[in-house]
Design a protein around this motif. Structure first.
Motif, short mmCIF file in Angstrom:
data_model
loop_
_atom_site.label_atom_id
_atom_site.label_comp_id
_atom_site.label_asym_id
_atom_site.label_seq_id
_atom_site.Cartn_x
_atom_site.Cartn_y
_atom_site.Cartn_z
N ARG A 112 -13.35 79.03 118.19
CA ARG A 112 -12.71 77.99 118.58
C ARG A 112 -13.47 76.53 118.90
O ARG A 112 -12.30 75.90 119.40
CB ARG A 112 -13.41 78.06 120.39
N GLU A 113 -14.30 76.18 118.01
CA GLU A 113 -14.80 75.30 117.67
C GLU A 113 -13.60 74.59 116.47
O GLU A 113 -13.08 73.48 116.89
CB GLU A 113 -15.65 74.91 116.70
N GLN A 114 -13.02 75.50 115.37
CA GLN A 114 -11.84 75.22 114.43
C GLN A 114 -10.58 74.89 115.44
O GLN A 114 -9.90 73.68 114.95
CB GLN A 114 -11.76 76.67 113.63
N GLU A 124 -10.32 73.60 118.70
CA GLU A 124 -10.96 72.92 119.38
C GLU A 124 -11.14 71.02 118.52
O GLU A 124 -10.74 70.05 119.41
CB GLU A 124 -11.46 73.11 120.35
N ALA A 125 -11.29 71.49 117.47
CA ALA A 125 -11.39 69.82 116.69
C ALA A 125 -11.05 69.01 116.89
O ALA A 125 -11.32 68.23 116.90
CB ALA A 125 -12.00 71.27 115.35
N VAL A 153 -24.14 70.31 117.13
CA VAL A 153 -23.20 71.59 117.77
C VAL A 153 -24.10 73.56 117.73
O VAL A 153 -24.34 74.63 118.44
CB VAL A 153 -22.59 71.93 116.64
N PHE A 204 -16.90 82.16 118.57
CA PHE A 204 -17.72 80.27 118.95
C PHE A 204 -16.87 79.80 117.10
O PHE A 204 -15.89 78.30 117.61
CB PHE A 204 -18.95 80.37 118.71
N ASN A 205 -17.09 79.66 116.23
CA ASN A 205 -16.41 79.14 115.30
C ASN A 205 -14.85 78.91 114.86
O ASN A 205 -14.35 77.84 114.62
CB ASN A 205 -17.04 80.13 114.25
N ARG A 261 -17.25 68.93 124.40
CA ARG A 261 -17.32 70.42 123.58
C ARG A 261 -17.43 71.79 125.03
O ARG A 261 -18.29 71.23 125.37
CB ARG A 261 -17.42 70.50 122.04
N ARG A 268 -25.50 74.00 121.54
CA ARG A 268 -24.00 74.38 121.25
C ARG A 268 -23.62 76.46 121.22
O ARG A 268 -23.09 77.03 121.99
CB ARG A 268 -22.83 73.42 121.30
N ARG A 269 -23.65 76.24 119.50
CA ARG A 269 -23.85 77.65 119.22
C ARG A 269 -25.05 78.62 120.08
O ARG A 269 -24.95 79.49 120.60
CB ARG A 269 -23.57 77.30 117.85
N TRP A 320 -23.64 79.29 123.56
CA TRP A 320 -22.57 79.93 123.09
C TRP A 320 -23.49 81.77 123.56
O TRP A 320 -22.66 82.78 123.81
CB TRP A 320 -21.43 79.50 122.34
#
Length: 256
Positions: free
Chosen positions: A172-174, A176-177, A142, A169-170, A34, A145-146, A149
């Motif tokens: 992108r996380e959503q 790519e999750a 996470v 960031f949030n 990730r 990573r946050r 970022w």
């Protein structure tokens, strides 16, 4: 619109080429993980140690700094001039920037950082060329990573800049999750089956020959690079001299 998928005919390229290829010694290395898990740092070190060519992904994203050289950077106009048939693993990121891999770059690379788009196909092509493929998965909590970022993207002390980076960031996380959740489930399953392979058989991830997981924030990286590369020596083998092989059992977990 999607770029052209690599053809299995591409596996013929480079099999009989003259000159030494480090991949004949180390095989090919696919690095995944990730955002902000240390993939680029690991890739750069491995390229320097092994001599394997590091694949540079192409992007229309602007450089974050004048010194950034981890991608081939294109303007949108330059990107439109490249035929789609030469764009492997084409995607559009959550922030609207194009990302792809040049066909010629991929076929020459020994180390690649890919997300879940195209990874399985990359392994298949490399294996069809006769190379052993190691999947190196980088993971971090996470929270780590946050923080990375925000540190790498916020260029001012403005609260608005911080909030924008956090929102990005949030988001992108959503997006790519799902892909990474599925990949990590495959990794966990492969690890579980490896505990008792005689009873359960063995399962590979993307049919890679080896699986290695690393958390860079908690690893002695000097020791890791030494042990990891030593373990790969002799596994690559020149494709033109390789014998038909039985699929290898995946190796997972930390490097001893």
């Amino acid at each position: 619109m999607k770029g052209e998928k690599p053809s299995m005919d591409d596996t013929k390229i480079g099999v009989t080429g003259a000159g030494y290829d480090p991949a004949e010694t180390y095989g090919k290395i696919l690095i995944m993980g990730r955002a902000q898990t240390g993939k680029t740092t690991v890739a750069n070190h491995l390229a320097a140690i092994t001599g394997l060519k590091l694949l540079k992904t192409c992007t229309t994203r602007p450089r974050r700094s004048p010194e950034e050289n981890t991608y081939h950077f294109y303007t949108p106009e330059e990107a439109r001039a490249i035929p789609m048939k030469d764009k492997f693993f084409y995607t559009v990121s959550v922030d609207g920037f194009e990302r792809w891999t040049n066909r010629s770059d991929f076929l020459e690379a020994g180390i690649a950082i890919l997300d879940t788009v195209g990874a399985e196909q990359a392994v298949q092509i490399w294996r069809a060329q006769g190379y052993n493929v190691t999947l190196l998965y980088c993971e971090e909590p996470v929270e780590t990573r946050r923080a990375r970022w925000i540190s790498s993207t916020v260029r001012s002390d403005s609260p608005d800049a911080f909030d924008a980076a956090l929102l990005n960031f949030n988001h992108r996380e959503q997006i790519e999750a799902p892909g990474f959740d599925h990949l990590e489930q495959m990794i966990w399953t492969a690890q579980a089956l490896e505990i008792d392979p005689e009873q359960h058989g063995c399962q590979t991830v993307y049919q890679a020959d080896s699986l290695v997981i690393i958390q860079t924030s908690k690893t002695d990286m000097d020791a890791f690079f030494k042990n990891f590369t030593n373990r790969l020596i002799g596994r690559g083998g020149p494709p033109r001299h390789r014998l038909p092989r039985i699929p290898a059992r995946p190796r997972s977990g930390p490097i001893p």
